[in-house]
Design a protein around this motif. Structure first.
Motif, PDB file in Angstrom:
ATOM      1  N   ALA A 136      -6.982  24.932  21.051  1.00 49.48           N
ATOM      2  CA  ALA A 136      -6.309  24.258  19.931  1.00 49.48           C
ATOM      3  C   ALA A 136      -6.029  22.799  20.295  1.00 49.48           C
ATOM      4  CB  ALA A 136      -5.006  24.988  19.584  1.00 49.48           C
ATOM      5  N   VAL A 137      -5.629  22.554  21.551  1.00 52.98           N
ATOM      6  CA  VAL A 137      -5.355  21.169  21.974  1.00 52.98           C
ATOM      7  C   VAL A 137      -6.643  20.347  21.900  1.00 52.98           C
ATOM      8  CG1 VAL A 137      -4.651  19.712  23.931  1.00 52.98           C
ATOM      9  CG2 VAL A 137      -3.342  21.765  23.380  1.00 52.98           C
ATOM     10  N   LYS A 138      -7.757  20.963  22.321  1.00 53.51           N
ATOM     11  CA  LYS A 138      -9.038  20.233  22.253  1.00 53.51           C
ATOM     12  C   LYS A 138      -9.379  19.859  20.803  1.00 53.51           C
ATOM     13  CE  LYS A 138     -13.795  20.222  23.831  1.00 53.51           C
ATOM     14  NZ  LYS A 138     -13.672  18.940  24.508  1.00 53.51           N
ATOM     15  N   GLN A 139      -9.069  20.791  19.918  1.00 53.97           N
ATOM     16  CA  GLN A 139      -9.368  20.581  18.498  1.00 53.97           C
ATOM     17  C   GLN A 139      -8.524  19.453  17.894  1.00 53.97           C
ATOM     18  OE1 GLN A 139      -9.073  24.427  16.602  1.00 53.97           O
ATOM     19  NE2 GLN A 139      -9.084  23.499  14.583  1.00 53.97           N
ATOM     20  N   VAL A 140      -7.249  19.353  18.301  1.00 52.73           N
ATOM     21  CA  VAL A 140      -6.342  18.437  17.588  1.00 52.73           C
ATOM     22  C   VAL A 140      -6.038  17.127  18.327  1.00 52.73           C
ATOM     23  CG1 VAL A 140      -5.229  20.362  16.372  1.00 52.73           C
ATOM     24  CG2 VAL A 140      -4.155  19.461  18.457  1.00 52.73           C
ATOM     25  N   LEU A 141      -6.315  17.081  19.653  1.00 49.39           N
ATOM     26  CA  LEU A 141      -5.928  15.869  20.392  1.00 49.39           C
ATOM     27  C   LEU A 141      -6.959  14.762  20.191  1.00 49.39           C
ATOM     28  CD1 LEU A 141      -3.746  14.752  22.303  1.00 49.39           C
ATOM     29  CD2 LEU A 141      -5.101  15.597  24.237  1.00 49.39           C
ATOM     30  N   ALA A 142      -6.504  13.619  19.732  1.00 44.28           N
ATOM     31  CA  ALA A 142      -7.401  12.485  19.465  1.00 44.28           C
ATOM     32  C   ALA A 142      -8.024  11.992  20.777  1.00 44.28           C
ATOM     33  CB  ALA A 142      -6.614  11.362  18.801  1.00 44.28           C
ATOM     34  N   PRO A 143      -9.239  11.416  20.709  1.00 41.95           N
ATOM     35  CA  PRO A 143      -9.860  10.864  21.920  1.00 41.95           C
ATOM     36  C   PRO A 143      -8.905   9.874  22.590  1.00 41.95           C
ATOM     37  CG  PRO A 143     -11.388  10.799  20.067  1.00 41.95           C
ATOM     38  CD  PRO A 143     -10.065  11.238  19.509  1.00 41.95           C
ATOM     39  N   GLY A 144      -8.748  10.004  23.901  1.00 45.47           N
ATOM     40  CA  GLY A 144      -7.840   9.110  24.633  1.00 45.47           C
ATOM     41  C   GLY A 144      -6.394   9.575  24.631  1.00 45.47           C
ATOM     42  N   GLY A 145      -6.102  10.624  23.849  1.00 44.89           N
ATOM     43  CA  GLY A 145      -4.722  11.131  23.790  1.00 44.89           C
ATOM     44  C   GLY A 145      -4.364  11.921  25.035  1.00 44.89           C
ATOM     45  N   SER A 146      -3.078  12.140  25.251  1.00 46.09           N
ATOM     46  CA  SER A 146      -2.693  12.876  26.455  1.00 46.09           C
ATOM     47  C   SER A 146      -1.859  14.108  26.129  1.00 46.09           C
ATOM     48  CB  SER A 146      -1.945  11.966  27.439  1.00 46.09           C
ATOM     49  OG  SER A 146      -0.637  11.757  26.993  1.00 46.09           O
ATOM     50  N   TYR A 147      -2.011  15.089  27.003  1.00 43.81           N
ATOM     51  CA  TYR A 147      -1.232  16.331  26.955  1.00 43.81           C
ATOM     52  C   TYR A 147      -0.279  16.251  28.141  1.00 43.81           C
ATOM     53  CZ  TYR A 147      -0.210  21.318  27.562  1.00 43.81           C
ATOM     54  OH  TYR A 147       0.422  22.533  27.702  1.00 43.81           O
ATOM     55  N   ASN A 148       1.015  16.182  27.864  1.00 41.30           N
ATOM     56  CA  ASN A 148       2.018  16.050  28.927  1.00 41.30           C
ATOM     57  C   ASN A 148       2.772  17.366  29.070  1.00 41.30           C
ATOM     58  OD1 ASN A 148       1.178  13.460  28.587  1.00 41.30           O
ATOM     59  ND2 ASN A 148       3.198  12.575  28.278  1.00 41.30           N
ATOM     60  N   GLN A 149       2.834  17.872  30.284  1.00 40.62           N
ATOM     61  CA  GLN A 149       3.381  19.211  30.515  1.00 40.62           C
ATOM     62  C   GLN A 149       4.502  19.174  31.539  1.00 40.62           C
ATOM     63  OE1 GLN A 149       2.427  22.512  29.334  1.00 40.62           O
ATOM     64  NE2 GLN A 149       4.308  22.966  30.453  1.00 40.62           N
ATOM     65  N   ILE A 150       5.713  19.652  31.161  1.00 44.87           N
ATOM     66  CA  ILE A 150       6.776  19.740  32.172  1.00 44.87           C
ATOM     67  C   ILE A 150       6.513  20.927  33.092  1.00 44.87           C
ATOM     68  CG2 ILE A 150       8.617  18.676  30.812  1.00 44.87           C
ATOM     69  CD1 ILE A 150       9.799  21.558  30.475  1.00 44.87           C
ATOM     70  N   THR A 151       7.061  20.838  34.293  1.00 45.64           N
ATOM     71  CA  THR A 151       6.976  21.959  35.227  1.00 45.64           C
ATOM     72  C   THR A 151       8.192  21.955  36.141  1.00 45.64           C
ATOM     73  OG1 THR A 151       5.659  23.046  36.937  1.00 45.64           O
ATOM     74  CG2 THR A 151       5.684  20.639  36.975  1.00 45.64           C
ATOM     75  N   GLU A 152       8.613  23.127  36.534  1.00 52.98           N
ATOM     76  CA  GLU A 152       9.680  23.220  37.545  1.00 52.98           C
ATOM     77  C   GLU A 152       9.110  23.685  38.876  1.00 52.98           C
ATOM     78  OE1 GLU A 152      12.876  25.496  35.867  1.00 52.98           O
ATOM     79  OE2 GLU A 152      13.541  23.759  34.704  1.00 52.98           O
ATOM     80  N   MET A 153       7.789  23.635  38.984  1.00 53.35           N
ATOM     81  CA  MET A 153       7.111  23.988  40.244  1.00 53.35           C
ATOM     82  C   MET A 153       6.267  22.780  40.638  1.00 53.35           C
ATOM     83  SD  MET A 153       7.650  27.402  40.741  1.00 53.35           S
ATOM     84  CE  MET A 153       6.266  28.412  41.174  1.00 53.35           C
ATOM     85  N   PRO A 154       6.915  21.729  41.199  1.00 52.35           N
ATOM     86  CA  PRO A 154       6.187  20.491  41.457  1.00 52.35           C
ATOM     87  C   PRO A 154       4.874  20.706  42.217  1.00 52.35           C
ATOM     88  CG  PRO A 154       8.518  20.223  41.936  1.00 52.35           C
ATOM     89  CD  PRO A 154       8.305  21.671  41.632  1.00 52.35           C
ATOM     90  N   TRP A 155       3.813  20.115  41.748  1.00 56.45           N
ATOM     91  CA  TRP A 155       2.456  20.093  42.328  1.00 56.45           C
ATOM     92  C   TRP A 155       1.730  21.443  42.300  1.00 56.45           C
ATOM     93  CZ3 TRP A 155       6.314  17.325  45.139  1.00 56.45           C
ATOM     94  CH2 TRP A 155       6.192  15.940  45.023  1.00 56.45           C
ATOM     95  N   VAL A 156       2.470  22.542  42.167  1.00 58.57           N
ATOM     96  CA  VAL A 156       1.870  23.869  42.353  1.00 58.57           C
ATOM     97  C   VAL A 156       0.710  24.124  41.387  1.00 58.57           C
ATOM     98  CG1 VAL A 156       2.328  26.359  42.137  1.00 58.57           C
ATOM     99  CG2 VAL A 156       3.958  24.884  43.328  1.00 58.57           C
ATOM    100  N   TYR A 157       0.835  23.619  40.156  1.00 58.40           N
ATOM    101  CA  TYR A 157      -0.165  23.949  39.142  1.00 58.40           C
ATOM    102  C   TYR A 157      -1.178  22.820  38.892  1.00 58.40           C
ATOM    103  CZ  TYR A 157       2.633  28.059  38.261  1.00 58.40           C
ATOM    104  OH  TYR A 157       3.296  29.253  38.413  1.00 58.40           O
ATOM    105  N   LEU A 158      -1.283  21.916  39.855  1.00 60.68           N
ATOM    106  CA  LEU A 158      -2.261  20.828  39.709  1.00 60.68           C
ATOM    107  C   LEU A 158      -3.670  21.392  39.501  1.00 60.68           C
ATOM    108  CD1 LEU A 158      -2.022  17.769  39.737  1.00 60.68           C
ATOM    109  CD2 LEU A 158      -2.404  17.809  42.183  1.00 60.68           C
TER     110      LEU A 158
END
Ligand code: SAM
Length: 192
Positions: A136-158
């Motif tokens: 869905a994000v691929k479908q709706v995010l404009a070219p050059g747009g960003s997906y910003n995700q919070i996390t409480e597990m720093p670096w773990v999900y890179l």
């Protein structure tokens, strides 16, 4: 009831669907949106807004001509968000599931968004929901747009987010309980 107690209660009731003991701190909320070009963003969507700590920063930063769609599944959180933000003319608080993201946006006449801000507990989602979300994000995010995700597990999900995006950067924010951060992701991969 204050936001922290409500949040804690939801965490004990729903566990990984909430995935956090407390709302994001003001520092984490600001860090999460620090790459947004406010002078250019016209449509922004926030997913899993909870009690709205990041929404508060969006309300401060978004220009009046930037449409902000705030999505939250939990009815109590959605009610709080409506009370706090629905009065802003450019804000639209939607009680709903991220599974329906593309449809929710289409229903509002929105084909593309410039930025997606996510507080969703994505790594705890079942695999099919993770794929549906990023499709869905691929479908709706404009070219050059960003997906910003919070996390409480720093670096773990890179590595996890690098499976879904071409470019992923991480910003650490120690001023949160627990220490946390945000992933800035661009270029959604083709998941077909
Ligand atoms: C970790 S909390 C983050 C809340 C808030 N953004 C913050 O930073 O404090 C995750 C939020 O995502 C919401 N959520 C979980 N699954 C969802 C789904 N499938 N659709 C929409 N919201 C969802 C939860 O109800 C919860 O409010």
């Amino acid at each position: 009831m204050n936001d922290f107690l409500l949040f804690l209660g939801k965490f004990f009731k729903h566990g990984t669907a909430i995935a956090s003991l407390a709302p994001s701190s003001p520092w984490l909320s600001r860090t999460t949106v620090r790459n947004i070009p406010w002078d250019r963003v016209k449509v922004l969507v926030e997913l899993g807004a909870g009690t709205g700590p990041i929404t508060k920063v969006l309300a401060e930063k978004a220009r009046p001509d930037c449409r902000v769609i705030v999505l939250e599944r939990d009815p109590d959180f959605a009610r709080i968000l409506r009370e706090r933000y629905q009065r802003l003319p450019n804000f639209d608080v939607v009680e709903g599931d991220v599974r329906d993201l593309a449809e929710i946006l289409r229903g509002r006449g929105i084909d593309l968004v410039d930025s997606v801000i996510s507080g969703l507990p994505v790594p705890s989602f079942p695999k099919d929901l993770q794929r549906d979300l990023f499709r869905a994000v691929k479908q709706v995010l404009a070219p050059g747009g960003s997906y910003n995700q919070i996390t409480e597990m720093p670096w773990v999900y890179l590595r996890f987010y690098r499976k879904f995006f071409d470019r992923v950067q991480f910003a650490f924010e120690p001023r949160n309980f627990p220490p946390a951060g945000a992933y800035f992701c661009q270029g959604v991969k083709d998941l077909s």
